[in-house]
Design a protein around this motif. Structure first.
Motif, PDB file in Angstrom:
ATOM      1  N   UNK A  15      58.860  98.361  76.328  1.00 29.26           N
ATOM      2  CA  UNK A  15      58.197  99.564  76.814  1.00 29.26           C
ATOM      3  C   UNK A  15      58.174  99.566  78.323  1.00 29.26           C
ATOM      4  N   UNK A  16      57.227 100.296  78.890  1.00 26.60           N
ATOM      5  CA  UNK A  16      57.154 100.449  80.339  1.00 26.60           C
ATOM      6  C   UNK A  16      56.141  99.497  80.963  1.00 26.60           C
ATOM      7  N   UNK A  17      55.762  98.442  80.247  1.00 27.20           N
ATOM      8  CA  UNK A  17      54.699  97.559  80.717  1.00 27.20           C
ATOM      9  C   UNK A  17      54.906  97.056  82.137  1.00 27.20           C
ATOM     10  N   UNK A  18      56.143  96.710  82.486  1.00 27.71           N
ATOM     11  CA  UNK A  18      56.408  96.157  83.817  1.00 27.71           C
ATOM     12  C   UNK A  18      57.274  97.084  84.668  1.00 27.71           C
ATOM     13  N   UNK A 177      39.808 104.293  80.471  1.00 23.18           N
ATOM     14  CA  UNK A 177      41.259 104.083  80.466  1.00 23.18           C
ATOM     15  C   UNK A 177      41.727 103.814  79.035  1.00 23.18           C
ATOM     16  N   UNK A 178      42.929 104.279  78.712  1.00 19.98           N
ATOM     17  CA  UNK A 178      43.509 104.032  77.390  1.00 19.98           C
ATOM     18  C   UNK A 178      45.017 103.946  77.576  1.00 19.98           C
ATOM     19  N   UNK A 179      45.542 102.746  77.561  1.00 22.89           N
ATOM     20  CA  UNK A 179      46.935 102.523  77.932  1.00 22.89           C
ATOM     21  C   UNK A 179      47.806 102.255  76.702  1.00 22.89           C
ATOM     22  N   UNK A 180      48.957 102.909  76.688  1.00 19.60           N
ATOM     23  CA  UNK A 180      49.993 102.628  75.714  1.00 19.60           C
ATOM     24  C   UNK A 180      51.173 102.012  76.462  1.00 19.60           C
ATOM     25  N   UNK A 181      52.068 101.387  75.720  1.00 21.28           N
ATOM     26  CA  UNK A 181      53.175 100.653  76.353  1.00 21.28           C
ATOM     27  C   UNK A 181      54.177 101.567  77.037  1.00 21.28           C
ATOM     28  N   UNK A 182      54.082 102.869  76.811  1.00 24.80           N
ATOM     29  CA  UNK A 182      54.998 103.813  77.453  1.00 24.80           C
ATOM     30  C   UNK A 182      54.545 104.225  78.853  1.00 24.80           C
ATOM     31  N   UNK A 183      53.328 103.812  79.251  1.00 23.97           N
ATOM     32  CA  UNK A 183      52.818 104.186  80.573  1.00 23.97           C
ATOM     33  C   UNK A 183      53.336 103.192  81.614  1.00 23.97           C
ATOM     34  N   UNK A 184      53.919 103.718  82.684  1.00 21.34           N
ATOM     35  CA  UNK A 184      54.497 102.864  83.716  1.00 21.34           C
ATOM     36  C   UNK A 184      53.432 101.989  84.381  1.00 21.34           C
ATOM     37  N   UNK A 188      49.531 102.807  85.558  1.00 22.58           N
ATOM     38  CA  UNK A 188      48.458 102.118  84.843  1.00 22.58           C
ATOM     39  C   UNK A 188      47.543 101.389  85.828  1.00 22.58           C
ATOM     40  N   UNK A 189      48.129 100.727  86.812  1.00 19.48           N
ATOM     41  CA  UNK A 189      47.331  99.989  87.788  1.00 19.48           C
ATOM     42  C   UNK A 189      46.449 100.928  88.608  1.00 19.48           C
ATOM     43  N   UNK A 190      46.949 102.111  88.928  1.00 25.10           N
ATOM     44  CA  UNK A 190      46.141 103.086  89.678  1.00 25.10           C
ATOM     45  C   UNK A 190      44.930 103.530  88.869  1.00 25.10           C
ATOM     46  N   UNK A 191      45.152 103.793  87.586  1.00 22.83           N
ATOM     47  CA  UNK A 191      44.046 104.210  86.720  1.00 22.83           C
ATOM     48  C   UNK A 191      43.051 103.071  86.546  1.00 22.83           C
ATOM     49  N   UNK A 301      43.779  96.156  78.234  1.00 22.70           N
ATOM     50  CA  UNK A 301      44.508  96.277  76.975  1.00 22.70           C
ATOM     51  C   UNK A 301      45.559  97.370  77.028  1.00 22.70           C
ATOM     52  N   UNK A 302      46.710  97.073  76.442  1.00 21.34           N
ATOM     53  CA  UNK A 302      47.782  98.054  76.295  1.00 21.34           C
ATOM     54  C   UNK A 302      48.110  98.138  74.815  1.00 21.34           C
TER      55      UNK A 302
END
Length: 305
Positions: A15-18, A177-184, A188-191, A301-302
């Motif tokens: 995904x977009x985790x990194x 915050x609610x993160x999925x693996x598709x979020x860059x 994600x870090x900004x949120x 959590x992602x």
């Protein structure tokens, strides 16, 4: 029980985790927000695109476009707010703030807006960052490829995440915050950073939050009055409460972990701070028979499913 914790083979799930947001653009979709269609809440509103054909370029399932209103449901990327059946004072404040940020007033019921999206979810909802039209450069046409920047962009063809309704709901202290693996990763870090600031500087939801400290569950009667918790936890408690084989029958949380393992065993989280993958039942801590809390902060959590 602890269940099993497993590290992904590569140390990081796919995904977009990194990945940074600069590697892949979003699609800009211009149209109007339509709060009088359907039932909006803190992270939901229907959207009427100027050109519905633009939706066909999104990945995922076919967008759930209404044949009568020509609107689609939006799922706000990166955030989650209290359900309407949760604590009303906070859930209503989130709904009101969301609509205000979208530009809805008594006089303007269908304000112009822009959504940035790449795909839909399993229900056909468009996963999007939302913007008031005034916050998006006029040169960005409907259907244009647009980069969403974590830092203030220098180019007009990029849009800043801090101008999004999503981000502003976080800074207002009315969204988790609610993160999925598709979020860059950079978005994600900004949120996550904005969440940390909101947790100590806002006065609506966060002073009441019991996500990490624990909330007392006393059956169905408590779901609408308990202090705010991460909505994922609240929804699992709601599911448990309604299930006749578990919460409905036991009257306690003694079977909550078993319920999660049996009914939500396919739901997994990647824990950013420890680089491990955990199942849903390992993300919670049940103390005694009535108190439940999260083992990890929401921004740690992602979701992988």
């Amino acid at each position: 029980g602890e269940g099993q914790r497993a590290r992904s083979p590569s140390g990081c799930p796919m995904g977009a985790l990194k990945l940074p947001s600069a590697i892949m653009p979003f699609i800009a979709i211009r149209g109007t927000f339509e709060p009088d269609v359907g039932v909006p809440d803190g992270d939901t509103v229907r959207f009427k695109p100027d050109n519905s054909a633009t939706l066909e370029r999104l990945g995922g399932r076919k967008p759930k476009l209404s044949t009568t209103t020509r609107t689609v449901p939006l799922r706000y990327e990166g955030i989650d707010t209290l359900e309407k059946a949760a604590l009303v004072s906070v859930s209503k404040a989130a709904t009101d703030k969301n609509l205000s940020l979208c530009g809805v007033t008594d006089e303007v019921r269908s304000p112009r807006g822009v959504v940035l999206a790449r795909r839909t979810d399993r229900y056909g909802r468009v996963i999007a960052f939302l913007f008031n039209e005034a916050d998006v450069d006029d040169s960005i046409a409907d259907g244009a490829s647009v980069f969403l920047a974590a830092a203030r962009p220098q180019a007009s063809e990029a849009v800043w995440i801090e101008h999004s309704v999503n981000f502003r709901m976080i800074t207002a202290g009315l969204a988790y915050p609610a993160f999925f693996s598709t979020l860059f990763a950079d978005l994600r870090a900004s949120i996550a950073a904005a969440t940390t600031n909101a947790r100590t500087s806002t006065t609506d939801m966060w002073p009441l939050d019991r996500t990490m400290a624990g909330v007392t569950w006393k059956g169905a009667i408590s779901l609408g009055t308990m202090p705010p918790v991460w909505p994922y936890l609240w929804r699992r408690l709601d599911d448990y409460t309604k299930n006749r084989d578990f919460g409905h029958a036991s009257g306690s949380l003694d079977a909550f972990e078993e319920f999660l393992e049996e009914r939500r065993g396919d739901e997994r989280f990647f824990v950013l701070s420890t680089a491990e993958t955990v199942h849903a039942n390992d993300a919670f801590v049940v103390s005694g028979s009535m108190l439940v809390s999260m083992r990890f902060a929401p921004e740690d959590l992602v979701r992988l499913d």
